[in-house]
Write a protein that holds these residues in place. Structure first.
Motif, PDB file in Angstrom:
ATOM      1  N   ALA A  60       0.920  -1.175  -0.067  1.00 30.22           N
ATOM      2  CA  ALA A  60      -0.028   0.040   0.033  1.00 30.22           C
ATOM      3  C   ALA A  60       0.757   1.172  -0.200  1.00 30.22           C
ATOM      4  O   ALA A  60       1.854   1.408   0.665  1.00 30.22           O
ATOM      5  CB  ALA A  60      -0.937  -0.101   1.373  1.00 30.22           C
ATOM      6  N   VAL A  61       0.330   2.353  -0.502  1.00 28.36           N
ATOM      7  CA  VAL A  61       0.989   3.654  -0.582  1.00 28.36           C
ATOM      8  C   VAL A  61      -0.031   4.430   0.203  1.00 28.36           C
ATOM      9  O   VAL A  61      -1.300   4.300  -0.180  1.00 28.36           O
ATOM     10  CB  VAL A  61       0.798   4.236  -1.951  1.00 28.36           C
ATOM     11  CG1 VAL A  61       1.530   5.775  -1.798  1.00 28.36           C
ATOM     12  CG2 VAL A  61       1.718   3.301  -2.871  1.00 28.36           C
ATOM     13  N   GLN A  80      -9.077   2.687  -0.031  1.00 25.39           N
ATOM     14  CA  GLN A  80      -9.222   1.101  -0.161  1.00 25.39           C
ATOM     15  C   GLN A  80     -10.777   1.330  -1.118  1.00 25.39           C
ATOM     16  O   GLN A  80     -11.686   1.792  -0.922  1.00 25.39           O
ATOM     17  CB  GLN A  80      -9.628   0.585   1.071  1.00 25.39           C
ATOM     18  CG  GLN A  80      -8.336   0.160   2.056  1.00 25.39           C
ATOM     19  CD  GLN A  80      -8.520  -0.073   3.460  1.00 25.39           C
ATOM     20  OE1 GLN A  80      -9.469   0.270   4.141  1.00 25.39           O
ATOM     21  NE2 GLN A  80      -7.432  -0.974   3.716  1.00 25.39           N
ATOM     22  N   GLU A 129       6.063   3.437   1.098  1.00 28.83           N
ATOM     23  CA  GLU A 129       5.894   4.506   0.029  1.00 28.83           C
ATOM     24  C   GLU A 129       4.677   5.308   0.472  1.00 28.83           C
ATOM     25  O   GLU A 129       3.716   4.862   1.107  1.00 28.83           O
ATOM     26  CB  GLU A 129       5.647   4.090  -1.209  1.00 28.83           C
ATOM     27  CG  GLU A 129       6.691   3.304  -1.830  1.00 28.83           C
ATOM     28  CD  GLU A 129       6.514   2.744  -3.354  1.00 28.83           C
ATOM     29  OE1 GLU A 129       5.548   3.244  -4.046  1.00 28.83           O
ATOM     30  OE2 GLU A 129       7.024   1.926  -3.762  1.00 28.83           O
ATOM     31  N   GLU A 131       6.735   9.428  -2.490  1.00 26.85           N
ATOM     32  CA  GLU A 131       6.365   9.002  -3.873  1.00 26.85           C
ATOM     33  C   GLU A 131       6.008  10.467  -4.704  1.00 26.85           C
ATOM     34  O   GLU A 131       6.286  10.601  -5.794  1.00 26.85           O
ATOM     35  CB  GLU A 131       4.963   8.201  -4.289  1.00 26.85           C
ATOM     36  CG  GLU A 131       5.277   6.969  -4.138  1.00 26.85           C
ATOM     37  CD  GLU A 131       5.850   6.543  -5.388  1.00 26.85           C
ATOM     38  OE1 GLU A 131       6.792   5.524  -5.558  1.00 26.85           O
ATOM     39  OE2 GLU A 131       5.151   6.979  -6.539  1.00 26.85           O
ATOM     40  N   ALA A 153      -2.633   9.048  -2.940  1.00 28.31           N
ATOM     41  CA  ALA A 153      -2.098   8.018  -2.979  1.00 28.31           C
ATOM     42  C   ALA A 153      -2.623   6.769  -3.797  1.00 28.31           C
ATOM     43  O   ALA A 153      -1.997   5.991  -4.403  1.00 28.31           O
ATOM     44  CB  ALA A 153      -1.899   7.330  -1.405  1.00 28.31           C
ATOM     45  N   GLY A 154      -3.998   6.695  -3.690  1.00 24.98           N
ATOM     46  CA  GLY A 154      -4.741   5.891  -4.577  1.00 24.98           C
ATOM     47  C   GLY A 154      -4.525   6.013  -6.103  1.00 24.98           C
ATOM     48  O   GLY A 154      -4.143   4.913  -6.936  1.00 24.98           O
ATOM     49  N   LYS A 190      -2.049   7.198  -7.271  1.00 22.42           N
ATOM     50  CA  LYS A 190      -0.712   6.953  -7.574  1.00 22.42           C
ATOM     51  C   LYS A 190      -0.500   5.435  -7.766  1.00 22.42           C
ATOM     52  O   LYS A 190       0.098   4.820  -8.437  1.00 22.42           O
ATOM     53  CB  LYS A 190       0.180   7.145  -6.188  1.00 22.42           C
ATOM     54  CG  LYS A 190       1.486   7.049  -6.155  1.00 22.42           C
ATOM     55  CD  LYS A 190       2.130   7.910  -7.278  1.00 22.42           C
ATOM     56  CE  LYS A 190       3.200   7.044  -7.746  1.00 22.42           C
ATOM     57  NZ  LYS A 190       3.623   7.764  -9.225  1.00 22.42           N
ATOM     58  N   GLU A 191      -1.306   4.594  -7.094  1.00 18.28           N
ATOM     59  CA  GLU A 191      -1.557   3.119  -7.010  1.00 18.28           C
ATOM     60  C   GLU A 191      -1.999   2.596  -8.471  1.00 18.28           C
ATOM     61  O   GLU A 191      -2.548   1.522  -8.691  1.00 18.28           O
ATOM     62  CB  GLU A 191      -1.909   2.212  -5.965  1.00 18.28           C
ATOM     63  CG  GLU A 191      -1.149   2.408  -4.728  1.00 18.28           C
ATOM     64  CD  GLU A 191      -1.695   1.722  -3.474  1.00 18.28           C
ATOM     65  OE1 GLU A 191      -1.106   0.853  -3.040  1.00 18.28           O
ATOM     66  OE2 GLU A 191      -3.062   2.229  -3.190  1.00 18.28           O
ATOM     67  N   ARG A 192      -2.639   3.506  -9.219  1.00 23.13           N
ATOM     68  CA  ARG A 192      -3.841   3.377 -10.038  1.00 23.13           C
ATOM     69  C   ARG A 192      -4.925   2.478 -10.108  1.00 23.13           C
ATOM     70  O   ARG A 192      -4.933   1.365 -10.783  1.00 23.13           O
ATOM     71  CB  ARG A 192      -2.864   2.802 -11.499  1.00 23.13           C
ATOM     72  CG  ARG A 192      -1.805   3.587 -11.772  1.00 23.13           C
ATOM     73  CD  ARG A 192      -1.138   3.396 -13.301  1.00 23.13           C
ATOM     74  NE  ARG A 192       0.244   3.771 -13.350  1.00 23.13           N
ATOM     75  CZ  ARG A 192       0.299   5.173 -13.904  1.00 23.13           C
ATOM     76  NH1 ARG A 192      -0.691   5.895 -13.835  1.00 23.13           N
ATOM     77  NH2 ARG A 192       1.588   5.774 -14.052  1.00 23.13           N
ATOM     78  N   LYS A 193      -5.566   2.996  -8.933  1.00 24.14           N
ATOM     79  CA  LYS A 193      -6.561   2.141  -8.680  1.00 24.14           C
ATOM     80  C   LYS A 193      -7.636   2.401 -10.092  1.00 24.14           C
ATOM     81  O   LYS A 193      -7.921   3.752 -10.270  1.00 24.14           O
ATOM     82  CB  LYS A 193      -7.379   2.644  -7.373  1.00 24.14           C
ATOM     83  CG  LYS A 193      -6.547   1.958  -6.148  1.00 24.14           C
ATOM     84  CD  LYS A 193      -7.106   0.699  -5.653  1.00 24.14           C
ATOM     85  CE  LYS A 193      -5.998   0.194  -4.773  1.00 24.14           C
ATOM     86  NZ  LYS A 193      -5.963   0.578  -3.319  1.00 24.14           N
ATOM     87  N   ARG A 244      -8.613   6.517 -11.896  1.00 23.04           N
ATOM     88  CA  ARG A 244      -7.448   6.783 -12.742  1.00 23.04           C
ATOM     89  C   ARG A 244      -7.736   7.848 -13.675  1.00 23.04           C
ATOM     90  O   ARG A 244      -6.709   8.737 -13.751  1.00 23.04           O
ATOM     91  CB  ARG A 244      -7.422   5.356 -13.857  1.00 23.04           C
ATOM     92  CG  ARG A 244      -6.040   5.765 -14.533  1.00 23.04           C
ATOM     93  CD  ARG A 244      -5.705   4.177 -15.073  1.00 23.04           C
ATOM     94  NE  ARG A 244      -6.689   3.402 -15.268  1.00 23.04           N
ATOM     95  CZ  ARG A 244      -6.209   2.386 -15.667  1.00 23.04           C
ATOM     96  NH1 ARG A 244      -5.028   1.748 -15.999  1.00 23.04           N
ATOM     97  NH2 ARG A 244      -7.258   1.404 -16.003  1.00 23.04           N
TER      98      ARG A 244
END
Ligand code: ADP
Ligand code: MG
Length: 560
Positions: free
Chosen positions: A2-3, A19, A112, A141, A339-340, A342-345, A349
């Motif tokens: 997780a970021v 989440q 991160e 990040e 952050a999400g 960033k994680e490309r949820k 997006r």
């Protein structure tokens, strides 16, 4: 892995994780979302962060520090019980604590993070924030501007995606006002303005000063511990006025009291309101908007909860501001959403965000009237959309000059000397007549606040020479070796263990009350502290829990 998103605040810090496309705040070991940005060195050299440290700020001021974010990016050294720390090192302890709490909450390692910074943070302050992350063992990040994060949450909560917002973020030590557009699934920050020396703390201070004036006490020459007690009482009083119209500031230890209500508080804050008004006007002016063109005024930050603030804004702007759920959690939630991204949820997006450069960046040009006082020539203007790249042309100021020093500055002042110098590039040039040298200066500023400057001598086509510089202000920044060395040293400082946090919190609160009270009450506190110590030593959990319950009751009673 997780970021996480972190709102590293002057007063309070929070962590948030994305989440299933939703921002979820991460509670600390006391079950609270807000962790006070306070650090204290305990009796055995362990580092306490948060509520325990905040109590120790009063009982052990020489071992504790708060509001260090105000000094990020400067050389200020804080001495805590004989240990020296920079502002970024103290911040790294806060980050370490948030990281630990997040790891426990998520059940996985966190390495991160995305961290928010005030829009007005300059290059050094942004760099120092990244360094704090590194010292905490977190790869940063991205840095995001707090107003951008606040805007993101706001639009999500209101469900109102189309429109112009005025985001008013009033925290403990900073005020950020931003104009934000949200159209066609694009969030664009149109303008930001701020005062990073104005916050809720200033209201505590005006209350404390008024109390002193009322009782003929000298606020400025009061000893540190006494002043901290008074400020704490003032803050409590201020918060009470958020849910009731009248209250009383009672300073037990001094046997003094003063009634206070919201009308009086509004009067005490007159100066502060004037400054708030200036910041709002600058933001509106820079955005080229009138208040009528703003669809919604959004309140963010703990101090926005004050009725005197919302009332002031309402009369000033002739509009009722919109208070989102918990103003002091809004930035953190936005950073969590970042952050999400960033994680490309999947679900967020295609949300595009535009950040802006909060200050002007430029170079020095000669001042023919006063040689020693060069004038600022803007290359990247304040409020330019990031990332951004601008080119400008410069020339030699005198005949047969053999060198040009391109100084790089940040700030809004007319004279370079009044702005922050970030660095310089020296170019040797061929001696020619005044005005013949053709120097191309290109500034590229990215979303992480890293500035790259390239100076090219284009006087002779075909034999162009260029010099580049990625900006770091050497005197404030550590080399990689220094960071490694400091990392090792910092590792020897252990965070207070999670176990027994409730007992420590109660003890710290008791010690603070002991410092604040006198006579019979003080003896009562001392006796209770003794009982807790014995209960801890006994290792009997039931006895300890019962004892803590009694202590909480007593201390709660003494605090009201
Ligand atoms: P920062 O962003 O500076 O870390 P926060 O947004 O957490 O700060 O705001 C902290 C400030 O909010 C403090 O000055 C605190 O006294 C004030 N504050 C928090 N809750 C209240 C309240 N209920 N009423 C008035 N002020 C409050
Ligand atoms: Mg804040």
């Amino acid at each position: 892995m997780a970021v996480i998103g972190i709102d590293l605040g002057t007063t309070n810090s929070l962590a948030c994780v994305c989440q299933d496309g939703r921002a979820v705040l991460i509670p600390n070991s006391l079950g609270e979302n807000l962790t006070p940005s306070v650090v204290s060195v305990g009796e055995n050299g362990e580092i306490c962060v948060g509520a325990v440290a905040k109590e120790r700020l009063i009982s052990h001021p020489e071992a504790s520090a708060s509001s260090f974010k105000r000094y990020m990016g400067t050389n200020k050294v804080f001495t805590l019980a004989g240990n020296n720390f920079t502002p970024q090192e103290l911040s790294s302890f806060v980050l370490r604590q948030l990281k630990e709490d997040a790891e426990r909450y998520l059940g996985e390692e966190v390495t991160e993070a995305v961290i928010s910074v005030p829009a007005y943070f300059n290059d050094n302050q942004r760099y120092a924030t990244r360094e704090a992350g590194r010292l905490a063992g977190i790869h940063v990040e991205r840095l995001v501007n707090e107003p951008s994060a606040a805007a993101l949450t706001t639009s999500r909560i209101s469900g109102e995606e189309e429109g112009s917002y005025l985001v008013f973020d009033f925290g403990g030590g900073t005020l950020d006002v931003s104009v934000v557009d949200y159209f066609d699934n694009v969030i664009e920050i149109v303008a930001v303005s701020g005062d990073n020396r104005l916050g809720g703390d200033d209201f505590d201070e005006v209350i404390a000063r008024s109390f002193c004036a009322h009782h003929h006490m000298d606020y400025d020459n009061m000893d540190q511990q006494k002043r901290a007690s008074l400020l704490r009482l003032s803050e409590k009083c201020k918060k009470e006025l958020t849910c009731q119209d009248e209250t009383e500031l009672v300073w037990e230890a001094e046997g003094k009291r003063m009634p206070l209500n919201n009308l009086l508080l509004a009067g005490l804050g007159q100066n502060l309101f004037d400054r708030i008004s200036q910041v709002i006007n600058t933001a509106l002016r820079d955005s080229a908007r009138s208040i009528e063109e703003i669809d919604e005024i959004v309140l963010v930050g703990g101090s926005s909860k004050m009725p005197v603030i919302s009332l002031y804004l309402q009369t000033q702007l002739k509009r009722k501001p919109n208070m989102v759920a918990s103003p002091d959690e809004v930035v953190a939630m936005g950073v969590g959403i970042y952050a999400g991204i960033k994680e490309r949820k999947q679900d967020i997006r295609d949300l595009v965000l535009t950040d802006i450069c909060p200050f002007t960046l430029g170079v020095n040009v000669v001042n023919y009237v006063d040689d020693d006082n060069p004038i600022m020539s803007a290359v990247i203007e304040r409020n330019s959309v990031l990332p951004c790249s601008r080119t400008d042309w410069y020339t030699n100021a005198c005949d047969n000059q053999t060198k040009i020093v391109v100084g790089i500055y940040q700030g809004e002042a007319f004279y370079c000397n009044d702005n922050l110098k970030l660095g310089a590039i020296e170019m040797d040039i061929a001696p020619v007549r005044k005005g013949r040298t053709r120097l191309k200066v290109c500034f590229t500023y990215d979303i992480n606040g890293i500035l790259e400057v390239e100076v090219t001598d284009c006087t002779n086509p075909g034999v162009e020479r260029a010099k580049r510089k990625v900006l770091t202000s050497e005197n404030l920044r550590l080399s990689d070796e220094e960071i490694e060395r400091r990392l090792k040293e910092l590792r020897t400082y252990k965070l207070m263990p999670h176990g027994g946090i409730r007992a420590k919190m109660v003890m710290a609160r008791g010690e603070r009350l002991y410092a604040q009270t006198l006579g019979a009450r003080r003896q009562e506190v001392a006796a209770m502290l003794g009982q807790i110590q014995q209960a801890v030593a006994s290792g009997d959990d039931r006895r300890l829990n019962e004892c803590l319950r009694m202590a909480e009751e007593l201390f709660g009673h003494l605090d009201t």
